[in-house]
Write an enzyme that holds these catalytic residues in place. Structure first.
Site, PDB file in Angstrom:
ATOM      1  N   GLY A   1       0.837  -1.198   0.000  1.00 54.25           N
ATOM      2  CA  GLY A   1       0.000   0.000   0.000  1.00 54.25           C
ATOM      3  C   GLY A   1       0.868   1.242   0.000  1.00 54.25           C
ATOM      4  O   GLY A   1       2.088   1.163   0.060  1.00 54.25           O
ATOM      5  N   THR A   2       0.192   2.377  -0.087  1.00 56.00           N
ATOM      6  CA  THR A   2       0.892   3.650  -0.059  1.00 56.00           C
ATOM      7  C   THR A   2       1.568   3.825   1.293  1.00 56.00           C
ATOM      8  O   THR A   2       2.574   4.489   1.426  1.00 56.00           O
ATOM      9  CB  THR A   2      -0.133   4.794  -0.262  1.00 56.00           C
TER      10      THR A   2
ATOM     11  N   GLY B   1       2.446   1.261   3.535  1.00 53.44           N
ATOM     12  CA  GLY B   1       3.127   0.119   4.137  1.00 53.44           C
ATOM     13  C   GLY B   1       2.764  -1.175   3.461  1.00 53.44           C
ATOM     14  O   GLY B   1       1.829  -1.223   2.656  1.00 53.44           O
ATOM     15  N   GLN B   2       3.513  -2.234   3.811  1.00 55.35           N
ATOM     16  CA  GLN B   2       3.257  -3.531   3.202  1.00 55.35           C
ATOM     17  C   GLN B   2       2.172  -4.270   3.977  1.00 55.35           C
ATOM     18  O   GLN B   2       1.974  -4.028   5.159  1.00 55.35           O
ATOM     19  CB  GLN B   2       4.525  -4.394   3.235  1.00 55.35           C
TER      20      GLN B   2
ATOM     21  N   LYS C   1      -0.797  -5.406   8.536  1.00 53.08           N
ATOM     22  CA  LYS C   1      -0.537  -4.206   7.728  1.00 53.08           C
ATOM     23  C   LYS C   1       0.477  -3.347   8.478  1.00 53.08           C
ATOM     24  O   LYS C   1       0.185  -2.860   9.567  1.00 53.08           O
ATOM     25  CB  LYS C   1      -1.850  -3.450   7.487  1.00 53.08           C
TER      26      LYS C   1
ATOM     27  N   ASP D   1     -12.260   5.908  -0.643  1.00 56.04           N
ATOM     28  CA  ASP D   1     -11.319   5.244  -1.561  1.00 56.04           C
ATOM     29  C   ASP D   1     -11.864   3.887  -2.000  1.00 56.04           C
ATOM     30  O   ASP D   1     -11.152   2.884  -2.005  1.00 56.04           O
ATOM     31  CB  ASP D   1      -9.926   5.083  -0.921  1.00 56.04           C
TER      32      ASP D   1
HETATM   33  P1  ADP Z   1      -2.779   1.002   1.882  1.00 56.22           P
HETATM   34  O1  ADP Z   1      -3.708   1.718   2.815  1.00 56.22           O
HETATM   35  O2  ADP Z   1      -1.367   1.154   2.308  1.00 56.22           O
HETATM   36  O3  ADP Z   1      -3.045   1.313   0.445  1.00 56.22           O
HETATM   37  P2  ADP Z   1      -4.397  -1.409   1.884  1.00 56.22           P
HETATM   38  O4  ADP Z   1      -5.129  -1.509   3.161  1.00 56.22           O
HETATM   39  O5  ADP Z   1      -5.149  -0.851   0.710  1.00 56.22           O
HETATM   40  O6  ADP Z   1      -3.044  -0.580   2.071  1.00 56.22           O
HETATM   41  O7  ADP Z   1      -3.824  -2.827   1.496  1.00 56.22           O
HETATM   42  C1  ADP Z   1      -3.095  -3.038   0.295  1.00 56.22           C
HETATM   43  C2  ADP Z   1      -3.489  -4.390  -0.275  1.00 56.22           C
HETATM   44  O8  ADP Z   1      -3.195  -5.416   0.681  1.00 56.22           O
HETATM   45  C3  ADP Z   1      -4.970  -4.557  -0.604  1.00 56.22           C
HETATM   46  O9  ADP Z   1      -5.255  -4.113  -1.918  1.00 56.22           O
HETATM   47  C4  ADP Z   1      -5.177  -6.070  -0.462  1.00 56.22           C
HETATM   48  O10 ADP Z   1      -4.813  -6.745  -1.640  1.00 56.22           O
HETATM   49  C5  ADP Z   1      -4.177  -6.449   0.642  1.00 56.22           C
HETATM   50  N1  ADP Z   1      -4.877  -6.515   1.934  1.00 56.22           N
HETATM   51  C6  ADP Z   1      -5.196  -5.513   2.760  1.00 56.22           C
HETATM   52  N2  ADP Z   1      -5.859  -5.949   3.858  1.00 56.22           N
HETATM   53  C7  ADP Z   1      -5.974  -7.288   3.713  1.00 56.22           C
HETATM   54  C8  ADP Z   1      -6.581  -8.333   4.493  1.00 56.22           C
HETATM   55  N3  ADP Z   1      -7.186  -8.058   5.643  1.00 56.22           N
HETATM   56  N4  ADP Z   1      -6.524  -9.599   4.013  1.00 56.22           N
HETATM   57  C9  ADP Z   1      -5.891  -9.860   2.847  1.00 56.22           C
HETATM   58  N5  ADP Z   1      -5.325  -8.933   2.072  1.00 56.22           N
HETATM   59  C10 ADP Z   1      -5.351  -7.651   2.484  1.00 56.22           C
END
Ligand code: ADP
Length: 365
Positions: free
Chosen positions: A12-13, A15-16, A32, A132
């Site tokens: 993500g923006t 973090g991983q 996260k 979003d």
């Molecule tokens: P950011 O806020 O940094 O953009 P996200 O919350 O959107 O991060 O997460 C990035 C990606 O990680 C998501 O598009 C999804 O594919 C994966 N992801 C996030 N949360 C989960 C979860 N609870 N279970 C599985 N995959 C997840």
């Protein structure tokens, strides 16, 4: 010490995101990581918001935040120790599934749409805007349940008329009122994004893939017709209205765009067209709410929505892994390249240019 990382599933923006196993129960969770590297002012405000909001939301269609954990300082985190949000794990996100070329049936699309609307109706009832909504933020597990995730841009709302930033929502899913500079908006902004997702599920490709803000609003006008003060009262008072209309006039003269809704969506089932039209109403005051959309005949006429547990089970896939697979395929020698399936259509984050839109959202929150 409580969890062991299995693999990275998201970047993500902020973090991983990792798939991890609870060492005691064996249950999978998502970790996260809160990225602190670029922070000059302590704990990032977006993470504070996300945690605060997820802590109070409790719904089957909203990802569950279990706890916050810290890790010890190591080489990996530059001797600082990391902070992780621990969430229930989902095997897929919607973009990962569509990028892998998955075809959805009508009962399946109705099932996902119903769950998306239920999750959002709950958020809006609890006075939270997501800001979003897009495929990679819609998690889907192997029980067919859809969950809203990534509340990093979310915020509470009230009727105080306080000004909000309009630099939110990934470009392709951003509604016209935000593109025209509105700072006084409500749940309707999320409903536009739902309309874009719905159209994408039906047509199997993003419908409004603009490369910058002007192109985005231009695409919207070209698809749904140029709005006027009569069709959208208050339109001409929006901050960027005169700038956009001047630019349009320079490009197209005084001729407004007619609506091409019939040409683009006329082949769809009548009820689907009606719901799409209501979600993608240009004037936010006329846009259907999540609660009203759930009552729409689309969901109450055959073929009926499938039950989540009836949906097919897919191999694990997230946008991040689908993208990585594509990049690896591109690097592989030509003979091997044919083995990798091509995605139906590349998505904003995959393509890079819309990432610019997204990144700029985050900066200004
Ligand atoms: P950011 O806020 O940094 O953009 P996200 O919350 O959107 O991060 O997460 C990035 C990606 O990680 C998501 O598009 C999804 O594919 C994966 N992801 C996030 N949360 C989960 C979860 N609870 N279970 C599985 N995959 C997840």
């Amino acid at each position: 010490e409580v969890y062991e990382k299995v693999e990275q599933v998201g970047e993500g923006t902020y973090g991983q995101v990792y798939k991890a196993r609870d060492k005691e129960t064996g249950q999978f969770v998502a970790l996260k990581r809160v990225r602190m590297d670029n922070e000059k002012e302590g704990f990032p405000v977006t993470a504070i918001r996300e945690i605060k909001i997820l802590k109070v939301l409790n719904h089957k269609n909203v990802v569950q935040l279990k706890e916050i954990v810290t890790s010890k300082a190591s080489e990996y985190n530059h001797g600082k120790g990391s902070i992780y949000m621990v969430m229930e794990f989902s095997d897929h996100d919607l973009t990962g599934l569509t990028d892998a070329g998955t075809r959805f049936t009508t009962p399946q699309i109705k099932c996902y749409m119903k769950q998306l609307l239920e999750g959002l109706a709950y958020c809006h009832k609890n006075r939270v805007l997501h800001r979003d909504i897009k495929g990679s933020n819609l998690l889907i597990n192997n029980e067919g349940q859809l969950k809203l995730a990534d509340f990093g841009l979310a915020r509470p709302f009230d009727d105080s008329g306080r000004q909000l930033t309009n630099r939110v929502i990934t470009l392709w899913y951003r509604p016209p009122e935000l593109l025209l500079g509105s700072q006084n908006y409500g749940p309707a902004v999320d409903m536009w994004s739902v309309g874009c997702i719905f159209a994408e599920l039906l047509l199997r490709k993003p419908i409004l893939p603009g490369r910058n803000e002007f192109e985005q609003i231009d695409l919207i006008f070209k698809t749904f017709g140029t709005p006027t003060e009569q069709t959208w009262p208050g339109l001409t008072k929006l901050h960027y209205y005169s700038m956009v209309s001047t630019q349009s006039q320079q490009q197209y003269g005084n001729k407004p765009h007619p609506s091409r809704f019939q040409e683009k969506f006329g082949m769809l089932d009548k009820r689907a067209q009606e719901l799409l039209n209501a979600l993608l109403a240009m004037d936010p005051a006329k846009r259907i709410t999540a609660k009203a959309a759930l009552d729409h005949d689309y969901f109450w006429e055959a073929p009926f929505p499938a039950k989540p547990e009836e949906l097919p089970k897919y191999p694990q896939c997230h946008e991040f892994t689908a993208k990585k697979r594509r990049q690896d395929a591109a690097k592989a020698p030509p003979a091997q390249q044919q083995q990798f399936a091509q995605p139906a259509q590349q998505h904003p984050v995959s393509q890079g240019f819309a990432q610019i839109g997204r990144a700029s959202c985050r900066e200004r929150v």
